[in-house]
Design an enzyme around this catalytic site. Structure first.
Site, mmCIF file in Angstrom:
data_model
loop_
_atom_site.group_PDB
_atom_site.id
_atom_site.type_symbol
_atom_site.label_atom_id
_atom_site.label_comp_id
_atom_site.label_asym_id
_atom_site.label_seq_id
_atom_site.Cartn_x
_atom_site.Cartn_y
_atom_site.Cartn_z
ATOM 1 N N GLU A 129 0.828 -1.213 0.000
ATOM 2 C CA GLU A 129 0.000 0.000 0.000
ATOM 3 C C GLU A 129 0.860 1.259 0.000
ATOM 4 O O GLU A 129 0.516 2.268 -0.622
ATOM 5 C CB GLU A 129 -0.934 -0.020 1.220
ATOM 6 C CG GLU A 129 -1.752 1.233 1.425
ATOM 7 C CD GLU A 129 -1.824 1.650 2.884
ATOM 8 O OE1 GLU A 129 -1.540 2.832 3.182
ATOM 9 O OE2 GLU A 129 -2.146 0.788 3.732
ATOM 10 N N HIS A 130 2.005 1.223 0.668
ATOM 11 C CA HIS A 130 2.894 2.383 0.720
ATOM 12 C C HIS A 130 3.677 2.557 -0.580
ATOM 13 O O HIS A 130 3.702 3.637 -1.171
ATOM 14 C CB HIS A 130 3.874 2.237 1.885
ATOM 15 C CG HIS A 130 3.319 2.664 3.196
ATOM 16 N ND1 HIS A 130 3.692 3.835 3.807
ATOM 17 C CD2 HIS A 130 2.418 2.083 4.018
ATOM 18 C CE1 HIS A 130 3.040 3.954 4.949
ATOM 19 N NE2 HIS A 130 2.261 2.904 5.111
ATOM 20 N N GLU A 418 -29.221 1.292 27.085
ATOM 21 C CA GLU A 418 -28.869 2.061 28.282
ATOM 22 C C GLU A 418 -30.101 2.532 29.052
ATOM 23 O O GLU A 418 -29.985 3.281 30.014
ATOM 24 C CB GLU A 418 -28.000 3.266 27.898
ATOM 25 C CG GLU A 418 -26.673 2.865 27.294
ATOM 26 C CD GLU A 418 -25.823 4.054 26.893
ATOM 27 O OE1 GLU A 418 -26.199 5.199 27.216
ATOM 28 O OE2 GLU A 418 -24.774 3.847 26.256
ATOM 29 N N LEU A 436 -20.832 1.227 28.294
ATOM 30 C CA LEU A 436 -20.999 -0.127 27.796
ATOM 31 C C LEU A 436 -21.299 -0.073 26.308
ATOM 32 O O LEU A 436 -22.025 0.816 25.848
ATOM 33 C CB LEU A 436 -22.147 -0.813 28.550
ATOM 34 C CG LEU A 436 -22.517 -2.266 28.201
ATOM 35 C CD1 LEU A 436 -23.151 -2.939 29.428
ATOM 36 C CD2 LEU A 436 -23.504 -2.355 27.039
ATOM 37 N N GLY A 439 -22.060 -5.389 20.271
ATOM 38 C CA GLY A 439 -22.419 -5.536 18.877
ATOM 39 C C GLY A 439 -21.513 -6.477 18.132
ATOM 40 O O GLY A 439 -20.468 -6.909 18.625
ATOM 41 N N ARG A 506 -19.061 13.612 2.342
ATOM 42 C CA ARG A 506 -17.917 13.819 1.459
ATOM 43 C C ARG A 506 -17.861 12.719 0.412
ATOM 44 O O ARG A 506 -18.036 11.542 0.744
ATOM 45 C CB ARG A 506 -16.628 13.820 2.276
ATOM 46 C CG ARG A 506 -16.346 15.095 3.006
ATOM 47 C CD ARG A 506 -15.106 14.987 3.864
ATOM 48 N NE ARG A 506 -14.038 14.172 3.271
ATOM 49 C CZ ARG A 506 -12.811 14.095 3.754
ATOM 50 N NH1 ARG A 506 -12.493 14.788 4.830
ATOM 51 N NH2 ARG A 506 -11.896 13.343 3.191
ATOM 52 N N LYS A 989 -22.208 19.782 2.132
ATOM 53 C CA LYS A 989 -22.809 18.526 1.681
ATOM 54 C C LYS A 989 -24.024 18.127 2.511
ATOM 55 O O LYS A 989 -24.822 17.293 2.086
ATOM 56 C CB LYS A 989 -21.770 17.403 1.742
ATOM 57 C CG LYS A 989 -20.491 17.666 0.945
ATOM 58 C CD LYS A 989 -20.781 17.820 -0.534
ATOM 59 C CE LYS A 989 -19.510 18.014 -1.350
ATOM 60 N NZ LYS A 989 -18.863 19.322 -1.129
ATOM 61 N N LEU A 991 -26.483 19.235 6.455
ATOM 62 C CA LEU A 991 -26.789 20.244 7.470
ATOM 63 C C LEU A 991 -25.621 20.478 8.414
ATOM 64 O O LEU A 991 -25.343 21.610 8.806
ATOM 65 C CB LEU A 991 -28.007 19.804 8.291
ATOM 66 C CG LEU A 991 -29.404 20.165 7.780
ATOM 67 C CD1 LEU A 991 -30.458 19.589 8.716
ATOM 68 C CD2 LEU A 991 -29.563 21.681 7.673
#
Length: 1179
Positions: A129-130, A418, A436, A439, A506, A989, A991
């Protein structure tokens, strides 16, 4: 950059949580902050790539390709057009036509990540990648790509994941074709420039060292290390110089490496022929030297390619790339203003040359890294930072195939809740946790994990076994519960509403998201919708069965718990007799214990905690989603002052461009009390934390339903924001304001908040060195600011009685600056403002009584402040180098200053990082000081080298820019101007972006809302002579007018002594003169491949070489040579020899407070424009 896995996305942490980042965000390549945030790593097999009738051949184009015939499912709010195409080489691309775009972007996702590294070369995918960016056959100049983007208002980045590597960029719409042309070449004809081998090895090594003291990376690698023997998950994905060079070193030691002339260790070029023939020498024009090279600058091809070892690393890289980077493994997303046909032609023409190498398109690793030995264990890990956490993990299969009902996320909804009856609520009431999360997490293409993470108080850490048992009690409660269909219906409704009213972001962020998800096993028409939507359970019961199947696997026998804390906390709670092992790459201490039979029995028992129960319906789900859409010819560029009283000013703008049922509200409650002292500042923070803490259960459902808030202290007072669906925004606003006004300090919760704040302040000193130098530079140049040390001194002694008094004082005399933007009319916004006044019932103060101001450096100043890095194990130092240019309220200075900063940015990175390899983190950018009235240029470098040396290199670079500016062509100068104009003229792009633009002008008090467009127009008149004059007066180190300050944050960790190439050459000459036989090529290959060499390595090599000839030359001769070394070190010093560079004509700051007191404060802010929205103010 290397990208690690993301934390579970929903439910989120409690808002009061100190969040030691156990799972790093995207990170970045050039400089932290460009991309951040969490995203699941979720690519997998595409199920319908060859569905009969789905694809249609387009033969009447310059390069034919296939088009997916079904329309792409998208939100009714989304005005973009989509098309999926497939090239003959197997590459799939999503084309996105955005007629309103002012920025284009592309992202290419390769279905190969660091789990596909060769076993003997960890980090090779990351190194690829570099080095991939170092020129192509079509564009051989190594910084051609970044330079082109910079001149066209663009930027780029890339990351290496576990199963994918993603490359992306953004650029002005008119430059998309040129950017794609440069981008595509990286995937079919990269040069992997030999002269850049050492540089990019150093970059990878520097990136690893940057993360070496980071708990998130350390814990992540411990988890990988404790996987099944031989499993790809164990691999060290980041890589470093040693892991990437060890194979070459071993082969060299065995004399098995062949140079280009066929001789082992000979004088050839060391280049084996690759599959693509891409091992040609680096073109000369890609190897520009650094300005004013330091004594150790390496300019030879030998030094650049790493010698025989470096050439072997590069050979292996090209061999790996030639096998793994296959067109059928690539997913591309292009966002542009061009029509879909034009985008299709561009993609087909530019990306068809990528070869299909016959590899499996989306290789799966179906074997989970957790086997019987890994499950049913408790892993204890020592941390660098001060926090207590435990994470319970369960192995899961690959999750994307379950995209319809997302059963793991269903369970996360409950475990991470929660509200009342939740695990979080129960443990918080016990005083054991501060946050906490729960997922699923896709680890790689083929396997996943379900995680429950608890952030504990010190008291909770003492009860860690009870907390683990509580997790299993809640899971037991879930297992014995019935789930009415409305739970899934509620999730489906929330996701559908979010999808319907999703705002643009973006374009490069969006392109990355799309390219990542193109490999999900969903019909091509659902690439956009499937990852975001949740389907209701149907009559077949399939959805609930999927959920129950996962729930049944969440057992203690199939779990692994990781306990995290500092070493002294383990001693305090578990005693000093614990035995620890060390993870090999980071040296992190850990220990593994099997869970006892008694603990397993308790964890398997039915739930007996009556405090645990399922949540009720979410009352915050919006019911009124109407948007009054009135088309306007041109959206307004500013908000309007619609209400003003003695107590508050309301700025409002009804949404006229995004048309979503959302609003954003900012209330800046200003008071002189909150920042009157360090103690007051701490108490204001504790006040805000307690408000948030007290609202957790009430506000959690709102957050789930898309309506969130935040409240915090800042230099001007209290800062409160609300954002989301406007339907019930007023309900949340009322409760937050009432809670702030009526809060009764709970002594027990105060102790928890104090401990959190204390740890946050302490952990600040253990963070990245560049963050420290930037922070201290800001501190030195801000009128009213406190150091973390000052805050730390105060936090532990705050009492509940004192805080209660402070709260009353804060809210007694205030002024409210308020901004409302979105789907709310003026009268609705006015009611919010009136409600705030009615609830707070405060005495008004003038709006300009509390302002933020910076401290102004005097002309002709050159200040340096030195301070050590507090973490004694941190190898990196940092330099923040700031040059003040002057008053940013003056447009004739502001616009040229921004242009000069823009011109400096790309060359600074190219010279200081790419060429000189000073460190992984390098950036030059415009810096606006506190209060917004002063602007300048800041250069930041984090490096293992000393800050004084870094300052010398920065100044050498700055001096070189004078000639570059003088010789810059009119065409190039115009390119820079146009790039900056396009940036300023970009439309927001969403609010959030719009609100941010308005708020900076309201917050600072200048109300110069049209500044961006006005400055863009003004830029037309800026000449190159103006920029040169500004550079020579404010930036050039030789200027007598320049106002400059630098902060040197110096590592306390000793650096290994080094010897320069020049000194080694002089020593070799002396060796030959004394009668020894010297193998010139051998010692250079051994010692100079990376320029200056460690003194210990130098000594070891020559000790062995001289001993080999001891039978013919007296030992006294060797001893004499040894005594010559100190003189050579002095005569030819290495740049990194540990000696302090001498900085002349600088004034060293001895006492920061006295220094700050000696500086003049900037002018008090005042409106630069009278908009005349209301009659003349009486306030």
């Amino acid at each position: 950059m290397l990208r690690l896995l993301a934390a579970a996305r929903r439910p989120a942490f409690s808002r009061t949580t100190i969040r030691p980042p156990l799972c790093p965000p995207h990170g970045l390549d050039r400089y932290p902050g460009v991309r951040s945030g969490f995203a699941m790593v979720a690519p997998t097999i595409s199920s319908d790539a060859r569905t009969p009738g789905s694809w249609e051949r387009v033969s009447n184009r310059p390069v034919p390709y296939d088009v997916y015939s079904k329309p792409i499912e998208q939100s009714p709010q989304d005005d973009r057009a989509y098309r999926v195409i497939r090239l003959d080489n197997g590459l799939q691309a999503m084309l996105v036509h955005d007629a309103k775009a002012d920025k284009a972007a592309a992202s290419l996702d390769v279905a190969v990540g660091h789990l596909y590294d060769p076993d003997d070369m960890p980090g090779l995918a990351h190194f690829c990648e570099h080095l991939l960016f170092m020129g192509t056959e079509q564009y051989p100049k190594e910084n051609e790509y970044s330079e082109y983007l910079a001149k066209n208002n663009g930027s780029s980045n890339a990351y290496t994941g576990t199963s994918n590597t993603n490359y992306y960029f953004n650029v002005s719409t008119t430059a998309l074709s040129g950017a794609l042309s440069r981008f595509a070449g990286f995937f079919h004809s990269p040069l992997f420039a030999p002269s850049c081998t050492v540089r990019e090895l150093n970059a990878v090594d520097s990136e690893h060292k940057k993360n070496h003291q980071s708990d998130m990376w350390r814990i992540f690698q411990v988890n990988k290390h404790l996987s099944k023997e031989g499993h790809p998950w164990r691999k060290f994905g980041s890589g470093n110089k040693d892991s990437l060079s060890q194979v070459g070193k071993d082969l060299k030691a065995k004399e098995l490496l062949q140079n280009g002339n066929g001789n082992a260790n000979g004088n050839g070029n060391g280049m084996a022929k690759s599959a693509d023939g891409s091992l040609a020498p680096t073109p000369a024009d890609s190897r520009a030297a650094s300005p004013a090279p330091s004594v150790s600058s390496a300019n030879s091809e030998l030094e650049g390619d790493g010698g025989i070892v470096g050439r072997e690393t590069r050979r292996r890289l090209v061999e790996w790339w030639s096998k793994e980077y296959c067109a059928s493994r690539m997913r591309l997303c292009v966002v542009g203003k061009e029509s879909l046909e034009e985008l299709g032609d561009m993609v087909a023409s530019l990306f068809s040359p990528i070869p299909n190498r016959g590899q499996e398109p989306l290789h799966m690793i179906n074997d989970h890294p957790f086997g019987p030995n890994e499950m049913g264990t408790l892993v204890s890990v020592q941390t660098i930072m001060s926090f207590h956490a435990l994470e319970v993990s369960f192995p899961l299969p690959h999750l994307p195939p379950l995209w319809r009902h997302k059963p793991a996320s269903f369970l996360a909804h409950f475990l991470g809740h929660e509200g009342p009856g939740s695990l979080h609520s129960y443990l918080k009431q016990k005083g054991w946790v501060t946050g906490l999360s729960a997922g699923p997490q896709n680890l790689a293409r083929g396997f996943a994990m379900f995680k429950v993470t608890l952030y504990m108080t010190p008291q909770g850490f003492e009860q860690y076994e009870t907390l683990i048992l509580s997790v299993f009690k809640y899971i037991s409660m879930l297992r014995s519960s019935s789930f009415p269909a409305w739970y899934q219906r509620e999730r489906s409704l929330i996701s559908a509403t979010r999808f319907r009213f999703a705002e643009k972001r973006r374009p490069d962020d969006y392109a990355v998201w799309v390219s990542e998800h193109m490999s999900w096993p969903v019909p091509r028409e659902r690439i956009i919708s499937a990852p975001q939507l949740v389907e209701e359970w149907d009559a077949t019961g399939e959805g609930e069965r999927e959920m129950r199947a996962i729930l049944d696997t969440l057992t203690v026998e199939r779990s692994r718990t990781v306990l995290m804390a500092k070493a002294d906390e383990y001693t305090r709670v578990r005693g000093a007799a614990l035995q620890w092992e060390k993870e090999p790459w980071y040296g992190t201490p850990f220990r593994v214990e099997r869970l006892s039979e008694e603990f397993v029995r308790k964890a398997s028992a039915p739930n007996d905690l009556k405090e645990l129960f399922l949540p009720g319906p979410n009352e915050f789900i919006p019911t009124n989603l109407n948007v009054d859409k009135k088309e306007v010819e041109q959206p307004s560029k500013r908000p309007f002052l619609t209400r003003e009283t003695a107590l508050s000013s309301l700025w409002h703008k009804k949404d006229d461009q995004f048309w979503v049922p959302k609003a954003q509200v900012i209330m800046d409650i200003r008071s002189p009390v909150p920042n009157s002292s360090a103690r007051a500042f701490v108490m204001t923070r504790l006040f805000a934390d307690l408000v948030t803490d007290s609202l957790t259960e009430f506000a959690y459902d709102a957050d789930l339903a898309g309506l969130s808030y935040s409240i915090g202290g800042h230099s001007l007072g209290l800062y409160m924001t609300l954002s989301g669906y406007n339907d019930k925004l007023h309900v949340l606003a009322k409760d937050v304001l009432e809670r702030a006004k009526t809060l009764k300090v709970n002594a027990e919760r105060l102790e928890v908040m104090k401990d959190q704040a204390k740890r946050e302040y302490e952990n600040f000193f253990l963070g990245q060195a560049y963050r420290l130098s930037d922070y201290y530079a800001r501190y030195l140049l801000t009128e009213r600011e406190w150091t973390m040390s000052e805050l730390l001194e105060e936090v532990t002694t705050v009492t509940s009685e004192e805080l209660q008094t402070h709260i009353a004082n804060v809210l007694s005399k205030i002024n409210i600056q308020m901004l409302v933007v979105g789907n709310m009319y003026k009268d609705e916004a006015s009611k919010l403002a009136q409600m705030a006044e009615d609830i707070l019932q405060a005495t008004p103060i003038p709006a300009n009584e509390v302002v933020e101001r910076s401290l102004v450096l005097p002309y002709g100043s050159n200040f340096i402040w030195e301070t050590p890095v507090p973490n004694k194990d941190e190898p990196n130092s940092s330099l923040t180098y700031y040059m003040n240019m002057g008053d940013s309220t003056n447009p004739r200075l502001r616009a040229p200053a921004a242009l000069l900063s823009h011109i400096l940015s790309e060359p600074a990175f190219n010279v200081l990082r790419t060429r000189e390899q000073l460190g992984y983190i390098v950036a030059a950018s415009q810096w606006n000081l506190s209060g917004g009235s002063q602007t300048g240029v800041r250069v930041v470098v984090q490096s293992e080298r000393a800050p004084a040396f870094l300052e010398q290199r920065v100044e050498a670079f700055l001096r070189s820019m004078d000639e570059k500016l003088q010789t810059m062509s009119a065409e190039e100068f115009q390119e820079h101007k146009v790039a900056l104009q396009k940036r300023w003229r970009e439309a927001p792009k969403n609010l959030g972006e719009e609100v941010s633009r308005y708020w900076s002008h309201i917050e600072h008090g200048y109300l110069d809302f049209h500044r961006r467009n006005n400055d863009a127009d003004l830029l037309e008149k800026v000449t190159k002579d103006e920029i040169i004059t500004l550079f020579r007066s404010s930036v050039d180190p030789s200027s007598t007018q320049r106002s400059k300050i630098s902060v040197h944050v110096k590592s306390q960790k000793p650096r290994p002594a080094k010897i320069s190439v020049a000194a080694m050459e002089a020593f070799a000459k002396k060796v030959a003169e004394r009668g020894y036989s010297v193998d010139e090529q051998a010692w250079k290959d051994a010692l100079t491949a990376e320029g200056d060499a460690p003194l210990e390595k130098f000594a070891s090599y020559w000790r062995d070489a001289l001993l080999a000839q001891a039978s013919t030359i007296s030992p006294q001769v060797a001893q004499g040579l040894t005594t010559d070394v100190p003189a050579l070190l002095k005569q030819y010093p290495a740049a990194d020899a540990g000696q302090e560079a001498v900085i002349e004509d600088a004034t060293f700051v001895q006492e920061p407070k006295a220094f700050r007191a000696s500086l003049k404060a900037s002018e008090r802010p005042h409106p630069l424009v009278d908009w005349g929205d209301l009659p003349t103010s009486k306030f």
